[in-house]
Design a protein around this motif. Sequence first.
Motif, PDB file in Angstrom:
ATOM      1  N   PRO A  48      51.230 -30.375 150.643  1.00 41.91           N
ATOM      2  CA  PRO A  48      50.984 -28.951 151.224  1.00 41.91           C
ATOM      3  C   PRO A  48      52.180 -28.497 151.564  1.00 41.91           C
ATOM      4  O   PRO A  48      52.283 -27.063 151.733  1.00 41.91           O
ATOM      5  N   SER A  49      53.368 -29.212 152.166  1.00 41.13           N
ATOM      6  CA  SER A  49      54.310 -28.489 152.799  1.00 41.13           C
ATOM      7  C   SER A  49      55.416 -27.939 151.798  1.00 41.13           C
ATOM      8  O   SER A  49      55.733 -26.849 151.882  1.00 41.13           O
ATOM      9  N   CYS A  50      55.892 -28.731 150.741  1.00 37.31           N
ATOM     10  CA  CYS A  50      56.864 -28.526 149.738  1.00 37.31           C
ATOM     11  C   CYS A  50      56.478 -28.413 148.285  1.00 37.31           C
ATOM     12  O   CYS A  50      57.212 -27.927 147.504  1.00 37.31           O
ATOM     13  N   GLY A  51      55.269 -28.755 148.103  1.00 42.45           N
ATOM     14  CA  GLY A  51      54.675 -28.544 146.662  1.00 42.45           C
ATOM     15  C   GLY A  51      55.150 -29.567 145.708  1.00 42.45           C
ATOM     16  O   GLY A  51      54.748 -29.763 144.434  1.00 42.45           O
ATOM     17  N   SER A  52      55.633 -30.599 146.217  1.00 40.23           N
ATOM     18  CA  SER A  52      56.441 -31.975 145.526  1.00 40.23           C
ATOM     19  C   SER A  52      55.149 -32.655 144.993  1.00 40.23           C
ATOM     20  O   SER A  52      54.360 -32.900 145.631  1.00 40.23           O
ATOM     21  N   GLU A  53      55.241 -33.118 143.601  1.00 39.95           N
ATOM     22  CA  GLU A  53      53.997 -34.052 143.152  1.00 39.95           C
ATOM     23  C   GLU A  53      54.719 -35.485 143.427  1.00 39.95           C
ATOM     24  O   GLU A  53      53.861 -36.135 142.971  1.00 39.95           O
ATOM     25  N   ARG A  54      55.617 -35.500 144.042  1.00 38.02           N
ATOM     26  CA  ARG A  54      56.411 -37.106 144.148  1.00 38.02           C
ATOM     27  C   ARG A  54      55.806 -37.469 145.406  1.00 38.02           C
ATOM     28  O   ARG A  54      56.243 -37.340 146.497  1.00 38.02           O
ATOM     29  N   VAL A  55      54.243 -38.124 145.530  1.00 35.94           N
ATOM     30  CA  VAL A  55      53.702 -38.466 146.582  1.00 35.94           C
ATOM     31  C   VAL A  55      52.917 -39.886 146.298  1.00 35.94           C
ATOM     32  O   VAL A  55      52.610 -40.410 145.318  1.00 35.94           O
TER      33      VAL A  55
END
Length: 316
Positions: free
Chosen positions: A36-43
Amino acid sequence: MSEPKSLQEAIVYFSNPDNCVEYLAKRRWPKGVSCPSCGSERVSYNGNRRTWKCSTHHPKREFSIKVGTIFEDSPISLDKWLAATWMLTNCKNGISSYEVGRALSVTQKSAWFMMHRIRLALQDESFGKLSGEVEVDETFIGGKARNMHLDKRERRITGTGGKDKTPVLGMLERGGKVRTIVVPSRRKGPLQKEVRNHVAAESALYTDALHSYDGLSQEYGHKVIDHAEKYVDGKVHTNGLENFWSLLKRGINGTYVSVEPFHLFRYLDEQSFRYNFRKLPNDGVRFSYAVSQIVGKRLTWEKLTGKLPSVETCPN
Ligand SMILES: [Zn+2]
C-alpha cells in the motif's frame, strides 16, 4: 470451505482469521498483493502475524489487510467487522448500532462508528449521468431534535417544509440505479441544478406537478403526473421512487428512530446501496460487492463528527 451465502455461513466462515484475510485480499488485490505504500508486488506473507512485508526498504513496509481500508487503526477484529458489514448490507430496513453492539459484543459507540465507516464504503462512486426513463421526486425526512446536542441543533440544515424536516431529492433510472441528494430546499434553483447534474439531457423525465420542475421540458422529455388527479398515466408515474421512499422511511423511522440531518446522507447511501443491489442471487453476492468497495477508504472520527472522540456521544 466455500464462501458464505447466508449470515449463519458468514459467522462460521469469518470466525477463522485466515479466511477473513483471504476473502479480503482476493477482493482488494485481484491481480495479486501489492504494497500500500509503494505499490511493489515484491512482498512476502507471514502467516503467523498475518501481515505482508514489502521487499523495498521504507517506513511501514510491514502491512496488514486493514492498512488503507476503512478498518485501518481499528482494534476491532475482522470477524466482527465483516459480520457488521454483512448485517448492514443485507438487512432490508437497516440495523441499529444498539443491535449490532449487542450481537457482536462491542459498545454501542463502537458499533455506531463502525457502521458509519461501512456506509462510507457503500457510497455509489459511479459519476455517469442517469438516462433513459428517469423518475424524479422529492420527500422530507423528519429530524427529531430531542436527542440532539445544542451545537448540532444549530448546524442542522433548515428546509422549507416544516422546521424539523430535511428535503431530499431522488432520481431513479428505470431498470437502473437510484440516486438521492440532501437539498437545501424544494425550490426551483436547487432541484433543477441537481437534475441537470445527474440526468442526461434528452432523457424522459417523470415528475409530479411541483412547479419547481417547470421549465425542464426544453432539455428533457418532461412528463408530469398530477397526483391531485391520478397516480399513474401509462408510463407517466413516480411509483419506483415512491417504493424507495417507503423503504427509506421504514428504515429511518423504525430502525434508526432519529437521524440527524448532518448524517442523513450516510443513511441515504446505505439504503441506496441495498436498493441498487437488491436483485442478486444471494446475500453473499451483495456482501462481496460491498467488501470490494472498502479498499482505499478511511473515515476518522474527526471527519465523521467534526469532534474529538472523547467528547462525542452518539445517537442511534
Ligand atoms: Zn513497499
